[in-house]
Write an enzyme that holds these catalytic residues in place. Sequence first.
Site, PDB file in Angstrom:
ATOM      1  N   PRO A  95       0.841  -1.198   0.000  1.00  0.00           N
ATOM      2  CA  PRO A  95       0.000   0.000   0.000  1.00  0.00           C
ATOM      3  C   PRO A  95       0.876   1.247   0.000  1.00  0.00           C
ATOM      4  O   PRO A  95       1.614   1.469   0.951  1.00  0.00           O
ATOM      5  CB  PRO A  95      -0.788  -0.134   1.311  1.00  0.00           C
ATOM      6  CG  PRO A  95       0.025  -1.045   2.181  1.00  0.00           C
ATOM      7  CD  PRO A  95       0.760  -1.957   1.252  1.00  0.00           C
ATOM      8  N   VAL A  96       0.806   2.009  -1.072  1.00  0.00           N
ATOM      9  CA  VAL A  96       1.585   3.245  -1.173  1.00  0.00           C
ATOM     10  C   VAL A  96       0.589   4.376  -1.406  1.00  0.00           C
ATOM     11  O   VAL A  96      -0.215   4.311  -2.334  1.00  0.00           O
ATOM     12  CB  VAL A  96       2.601   3.190  -2.330  1.00  0.00           C
ATOM     13  CG1 VAL A  96       3.379   4.487  -2.427  1.00  0.00           C
ATOM     14  CG2 VAL A  96       3.544   2.013  -2.160  1.00  0.00           C
ATOM     15  N   SER A 124      -4.196   1.567  -0.543  1.00  0.00           N
ATOM     16  CA  SER A 124      -4.003   2.342   0.682  1.00  0.00           C
ATOM     17  C   SER A 124      -5.238   3.148   1.066  1.00  0.00           C
ATOM     18  O   SER A 124      -5.945   3.667   0.205  1.00  0.00           O
ATOM     19  CB  SER A 124      -2.823   3.303   0.486  1.00  0.00           C
ATOM     20  OG  SER A 124      -2.763   4.243   1.531  1.00  0.00           O
ATOM     21  N   GLN A 145      -5.734  -1.662   2.607  1.00  0.00           N
ATOM     22  CA  GLN A 145      -4.943  -1.249   3.780  1.00  0.00           C
ATOM     23  C   GLN A 145      -5.733  -0.228   4.565  1.00  0.00           C
ATOM     24  O   GLN A 145      -6.222   0.758   4.005  1.00  0.00           O
ATOM     25  CB  GLN A 145      -3.604  -0.671   3.321  1.00  0.00           C
ATOM     26  CG  GLN A 145      -2.719  -0.176   4.463  1.00  0.00           C
ATOM     27  CD  GLN A 145      -3.004   1.270   4.833  1.00  0.00           C
ATOM     28  OE1 GLN A 145      -3.470   2.033   3.988  1.00  0.00           O
ATOM     29  NE2 GLN A 145      -2.778   1.637   6.081  1.00  0.00           N
ATOM     30  N   TYR A 147      -6.109   2.470   7.818  1.00  0.00           N
ATOM     31  CA  TYR A 147      -5.658   3.217   9.003  1.00  0.00           C
ATOM     32  C   TYR A 147      -6.867   3.412   9.907  1.00  0.00           C
ATOM     33  O   TYR A 147      -7.927   3.820   9.437  1.00  0.00           O
ATOM     34  CB  TYR A 147      -5.116   4.600   8.613  1.00  0.00           C
ATOM     35  CG  TYR A 147      -3.700   4.572   8.090  1.00  0.00           C
ATOM     36  CD1 TYR A 147      -2.637   4.166   8.892  1.00  0.00           C
ATOM     37  CD2 TYR A 147      -3.425   4.986   6.793  1.00  0.00           C
ATOM     38  CE1 TYR A 147      -1.331   4.160   8.408  1.00  0.00           C
ATOM     39  CE2 TYR A 147      -2.126   4.981   6.295  1.00  0.00           C
ATOM     40  CZ  TYR A 147      -1.079   4.565   7.115  1.00  0.00           C
ATOM     41  OH  TYR A 147       0.197   4.557   6.634  1.00  0.00           O
ATOM     42  N   THR A 173      -2.601  -1.062   9.333  1.00  0.00           N
ATOM     43  CA  THR A 173      -1.229  -0.602   9.593  1.00  0.00           C
ATOM     44  C   THR A 173      -1.148   0.003  10.980  1.00  0.00           C
ATOM     45  O   THR A 173      -1.901   0.917  11.302  1.00  0.00           O
ATOM     46  CB  THR A 173      -0.809   0.454   8.559  1.00  0.00           C
ATOM     47  OG1 THR A 173      -0.858  -0.140   7.272  1.00  0.00           O
ATOM     48  CG2 THR A 173       0.596   0.966   8.835  1.00  0.00           C
ATOM     49  N   LYS A 247      -0.038  -4.894   9.810  1.00  0.00           N
ATOM     50  CA  LYS A 247       1.196  -4.474   9.135  1.00  0.00           C
ATOM     51  C   LYS A 247       2.013  -3.577  10.063  1.00  0.00           C
ATOM     52  O   LYS A 247       1.464  -2.687  10.730  1.00  0.00           O
ATOM     53  CB  LYS A 247       0.848  -3.705   7.862  1.00  0.00           C
ATOM     54  CG  LYS A 247       2.054  -3.161   7.088  1.00  0.00           C
ATOM     55  CD  LYS A 247       1.663  -2.760   5.667  1.00  0.00           C
ATOM     56  CE  LYS A 247       2.827  -2.104   4.942  1.00  0.00           C
ATOM     57  NZ  LYS A 247       3.079  -0.738   5.377  1.00  0.00           N
ATOM     58  N   HIS A 271       7.737   0.019   7.650  1.00  0.00           N
ATOM     59  CA  HIS A 271       7.113   1.087   6.865  1.00  0.00           C
ATOM     60  C   HIS A 271       8.142   1.681   5.880  1.00  0.00           C
ATOM     61  O   HIS A 271       8.157   2.889   5.642  1.00  0.00           O
ATOM     62  CB  HIS A 271       6.578   2.174   7.806  1.00  0.00           C
ATOM     63  CG  HIS A 271       5.284   2.788   7.334  1.00  0.00           C
ATOM     64  ND1 HIS A 271       4.083   2.582   7.958  1.00  0.00           N
ATOM     65  CD2 HIS A 271       5.007   3.605   6.292  1.00  0.00           C
ATOM     66  CE1 HIS A 271       3.126   3.264   7.338  1.00  0.00           C
ATOM     67  NE2 HIS A 271       3.658   3.887   6.319  1.00  0.00           N
ATOM     68  N   GLY A 304      12.770  -2.539   1.702  1.00  0.00           N
ATOM     69  CA  GLY A 304      14.140  -2.728   1.238  1.00  0.00           C
ATOM     70  C   GLY A 304      14.301  -3.611   0.018  1.00  0.00           C
ATOM     71  O   GLY A 304      15.408  -3.711  -0.521  1.00  0.00           O
TER      72      GLY A 304
END
Lengths: 385, 385, 385, 385
Positions: A95-96, A124, A145, A147, A173, A247, A271, A304
Amino acid sequence: MMTSSIASPARPLPNRIPPEILCAQDYELLAPRCMELPSHDYIAGGCGRDTTVAANRSAFARWAIYPRLLRDLTTGHTRVTIAGKGYAHPVFLAPVAFQKLVHPLGELETARAAQVMDSCMVSSTLSSVRLEEIAAAAGPDRWFQLYFQPAQEGTRDLVKRAEDAGYGAIVVTLDATIQIPSMRALRSGFRMPRDCVAVNLRDETPAASAPLGSGQSRIFQGVMRTAPTWRDLEWLLTQTRLPVWVKGVLHPEDAIALQSMGVTGVVVSNHGGRSLDGAPASLDALPAIRAAVGASFPLLLDSGIRSGADIFKALALGANAVLIGRLQLYALSVAGALGVAHMIRLLLEELEVCMALAGCATVPDIRPDALIGHHIPVDHGHSPC
Amino acid sequence: MMTSSIASPARPLPNRIPPEILCAQDYELLAPRCMELPSHDYIAGGCGRDTTVAANRSAFARWAIYPRLLRDLTTGHTRVTIAGKGYAHPVFLAPVAFQKLVHPLGELETARAAQVMDSCMVSSTLSSVRLEEIAAAAGPDRWFQLYFQPAQEGTRDLVKRAEDAGYGAIVVTLDATIQIPSMRALRSGFRMPRDCVAVNLRDETPAASAPLGSGQSRIFQGVMRTAPTWRDLEWLLTQTRLPVWVKGVLHPEDAIALQSMGVTGVVVSNHGGRSLDGAPASLDALPAIRAAVGASFPLLLDSGIRSGADIFKALALGANAVLIGRLQLYALSVAGALGVAHMIRLLLEELEVCMALAGCATVPDIRPDALIGHHIPVDHGHSPC
Amino acid sequence: MMTSSIASPARPLPNRIPPEILCAQDYELLAPRCMELPSHDYIAGGCGRDTTVAANRSAFARWAIYPRLLRDLTTGHTRVTIAGKGYAHPVFLAPVAFQKLVHPLGELETARAAQVMDSCMVSSTLSSVRLEEIAAAAGPDRWFQLYFQPAQEGTRDLVKRAEDAGYGAIVVTLDATIQIPSMRALRSGFRMPRDCVAVNLRDETPAASAPLGSGQSRIFQGVMRTAPTWRDLEWLLTQTRLPVWVKGVLHPEDAIALQSMGVTGVVVSNHGGRSLDGAPASLDALPAIRAAVGASFPLLLDSGIRSGADIFKALALGANAVLIGRLQLYALSVAGALGVAHMIRLLLEELEVCMALAGCATVPDIRPDALIGHHIPVDHGHSPC
Amino acid sequence: MMTSSIASPARPLPNRIPPEILCAQDYELLAPRCMELPSHDYIAGGCGRDTTVAANRSAFARWAIYPRLLRDLTTGHTRVTIAGKGYAHPVFLAPVAFQKLVHPLGELETARAAQVMDSCMVSSTLSSVRLEEIAAAAGPDRWFQLYFQPAQEGTRDLVKRAEDAGYGAIVVTLDATIQIPSMRALRSGFRMPRDCVAVNLRDETPAASAPLGSGQSRIFQGVMRTAPTWRDLEWLLTQTRLPVWVKGVLHPEDAIALQSMGVTGVVVSNHGGRSLDGAPASLDALPAIRAAVGASFPLLLDSGIRSGADIFKALALGANAVLIGRLQLYALSVAGALGVAHMIRLLLEELEVCMALAGCATVPDIRPDALIGHHIPVDHGHSPC
């Protein structure tokens, strides 16, 4: 020289793969040419002084992959079963938020790429396209995703809308109750453009922040007042029939507690180094978490990953699948949906080559003993004391 | 280009926070613009070749902070109780000598910032403002740092004056009987300005140094002749009703001996890398000292702290509070009392964010298991012999 | 720009200490100005690609010195007793060949400095001044470094001359049967000047090298044919009443064998990184050797020392004294006898400061627990297998 | 500036050793002047981002060689017995494909050098000169490197031709079923020249690749369809009376399985970092393999060797001989057969010097205890938990 943003009207939409792209990581190299410099600083930077961003990358470099010989891999494939459901491969889209920052069509393009490549897209809460539109463009494997919102109704509404739009799971998240700002983004003067808004939340009125009393902390009695607690997560689990993932887990005890509580799975993540500067690398946190939750509890990992070899290492150390964040945005900026699809394809083929050379026909064949740490010769016992 | 000193008449006193300051460490970046270059070399440099200065910084980088999830932190705060007394927070101001070097009002400004921010200020024997004036400007939490004087009466007088001025503790510094000079400061030609003098000692006549005999050492039979010994510390403990702390401890056996002798607490410190070049980092020395003195003996730490995350790490490894040295002087040079207050505020908020993200509501909640060392993969047992 | 050699007639002899010299290591910084560039490459370089030269330096950096508090050090001194004989301090001058390369008077100047500073000078077989002249200039503490000569009579004559000239010990160097040439010196075109010759050996005719047979090795059947063996050392021990030291020992088993054979002591050394490129640092080899030979067997160390802190570390890890090589030549090039004396004085005072701050009144007080290794956080047991 | 290729007609054939060559590794320095830049990128680069290429080099740097004293080495030599057969020395020439890329006579020159230097040459399936011509030019010690061909007859024919041409062993390479391309070579635009072809295979028609079904992988169902399996190796062992070696082994379990199956020996190799980017260094993999197969099973090693010291380290950690790849091509480009012979001679003499200084008269004397790892001081037990 700064080039103008791909999102600006003066620049034609990207519609081809640049010949410089030889591997998935090359999208990272080309991205600075395809977006405003401050946007790039915002995306490439993490938080604080990017300590954790650097740790995420170096964690992958500390492992080597053992080649294995002569195995019959003609039945090989990358299909995975996670929490009882099959997926074409373990390369998910993280999710971006606010993807219109780098492409005028934003998440719609990403969703199209996900569909084409059979990739599970995690949309997201803070998308710049409405979750329903994303759902219509994405493939059948799409998750939402979440919040936690200041008010329970806000959270419930988002969950309801996600269910209605056919998302297959909720990924809540929990590691971003506060996000340390990125010095790099601040110094380059980044500001989110006006047309880049959290359209899913457009009707939300921000909860009026209660005035702080004397001696009260802006953090503890301010920001943290609306931060979710275990009770909120318990409530959430009662609000949806969808599987719920958490997450942002790095500590094995948190993973165990979440497993006991009944969440479907956990995303080991810092994150992308964007929450707590100084948090450990996700990959470094993974083995302890896998050991804590046992072999069968679903674990994803992000933060990463730049190559199929990185994916192989995450799978070897205990992840069932991985989520791709920054490369997703870089590929979107470079070549829109085509770029994102190509980036996923490159990662998959890189992963398959690693599997073939490491003698792993399937993802479950990728076990910890497929890796070897960097050899550090030890001294022969002659310490001074 | 070297800018003229903030202390010079040509330059207006600083009275605002520069917009470039985004975090506490940024005062380090701006300081070179706000003081003479040799002064900056003197302050930023430690001693010798700055080996220990570098070790202090790298020690913090070797630890990561574990984020924790979903804890209720609405009752969180940073209040600490140290040696039976409460403090608003664990961010103290280290004793830094000769502050008029970077600001015409010197320690007075620092004291005002300490009062505003409820920070315990430790005033130096070598202050460039008289200890009584500092006491009048500082808040109720003020301690006095003591150097043993060549003659007992000199030491006793300082203690008496500190008591009379309402200082709440004596912090006797023991790690600077000799200070290896800083190559960096020497090469840049630093000399203490004429108006920067140890006003507390103005009436002291330096003890005439006895001539050395043949074969005698300038160090052992010279300098060390007046260095304090265990007997001097025993004597000091009989001379005051105030709590006595010892600053400059790095070896666990010294800490145990001081604890047995009855000192109130110990400051784990290498004098900011300004005494013995090659001494270990304070943070590296802390865990062994905490293990040696037990859980309840008061320990402070200084040397190397630049951020709230650094403070968090020091607290996790066993400190009850920390002392801020160089950042104090940098902030003073950049924006006077306002700068010092702002720097403390930034550190505190950075600390609170770390606590919130690490799930620690109070300072005692910050335990060693909140940290994780950098993961170093080990070889799998195939050493050559 | 290359400056002309100090040895050239156009340049006046150095007769003052340059003000830039603030510590002993500064002679290393100034030396390039005081000799031909190829000479500097020859001296500063070791052998091969200077791997061992670098290892020698980094070995010292891996140790920190523990400061200790409140000890009475007024009786402190640096006198040492080695193999039953007293020395003013543990800073000896290593045997360095061909010193006329950097000063027209060569070893004579060094000898004068040794006398003034009560330093034991070890004079080289390959000195560019005759050993008898050096002996006349040096102080009473002078040893002679011996290379085995191709013919026994050559060796015996050197020993006899050393005895007659009043040298107090023979230091036989055994690690240089072959010396890998320095790439650095070769590339910069270094050649020993014509007037820089091994005057002690002037009458020696080099042994005609026997022609190699087919399939024979230039190394094994060539060079090594005249290399000394255990039998040669046994013979040497019967040829002199002087104590015999062996220089160039790195392996503990060699040290034990030499001890059993009756040598007086051993110099732990890799010839300043000038013999086998890839040999371990002398300091790294020292603890195992001290552990092997027991507490009382005399051990010296050279290779890599640049400061009093380095000397302290070598003494802590088991050396009874150290030998100074490159700094000796650098100081000689910068300021002749005066420079060498000053360099020794700086090292001594740096050592005394370390001793004072570390609470060590005498050299035997400097024990291994005065040091602490760089702290490397370990992972918490979650390796992948 | 790029010089034109040595293979181009405008440039005279090299016929002398440049004076800059002081050691074997210097051929690496000079090679860029003696070939086209893209060719150099192709040869110097490995695969992917050259992670494994770098690991190969750093693995050697992590070991030091212990000098030993006073041993009689006059009977020393480098002769080795491997799988019951004697060789003049343990420096073999690795199979390197397409050598006409850097010299117009290609493998013929290399073969002449091998003959002169008594070096065992391993000729590649992909040589640019026919294997029969190479055999005629090479010395009696010549082996043939085999790639499994798509059809069994192709493989059998190659083996038959190798037997007929007098090759003494078959070295079947198994780690290159897929080779990740080199980013470095791709970015510099390298393409194999038209006249550089696999002449041994000229009559082979590539097997028509079967079309992939829907959902099939280009890797697993495509490339890997023709990859050899254990069954193919079993078959191969029945097809020849020659000893069969397997090249490309890094995992000890593969080594054990191959040993059980009856192969003569194993080449520990990661294909010079040209197959799987991220594979461990060959040298790091060697000790575990030696431990797994026991002391007497023949092991060779390649990948990363640049000096006699590197060869010494490989022999110490368990190899019976080594193969030289890149240096072979570099020397060929610099000075043809003369260069390759000189390079081997330099390596041998460097090895002999290491042996002499380490007190090893023969290759079997080079044991693991001749090495010492880099000393890493450990912390004294005060980890935070």
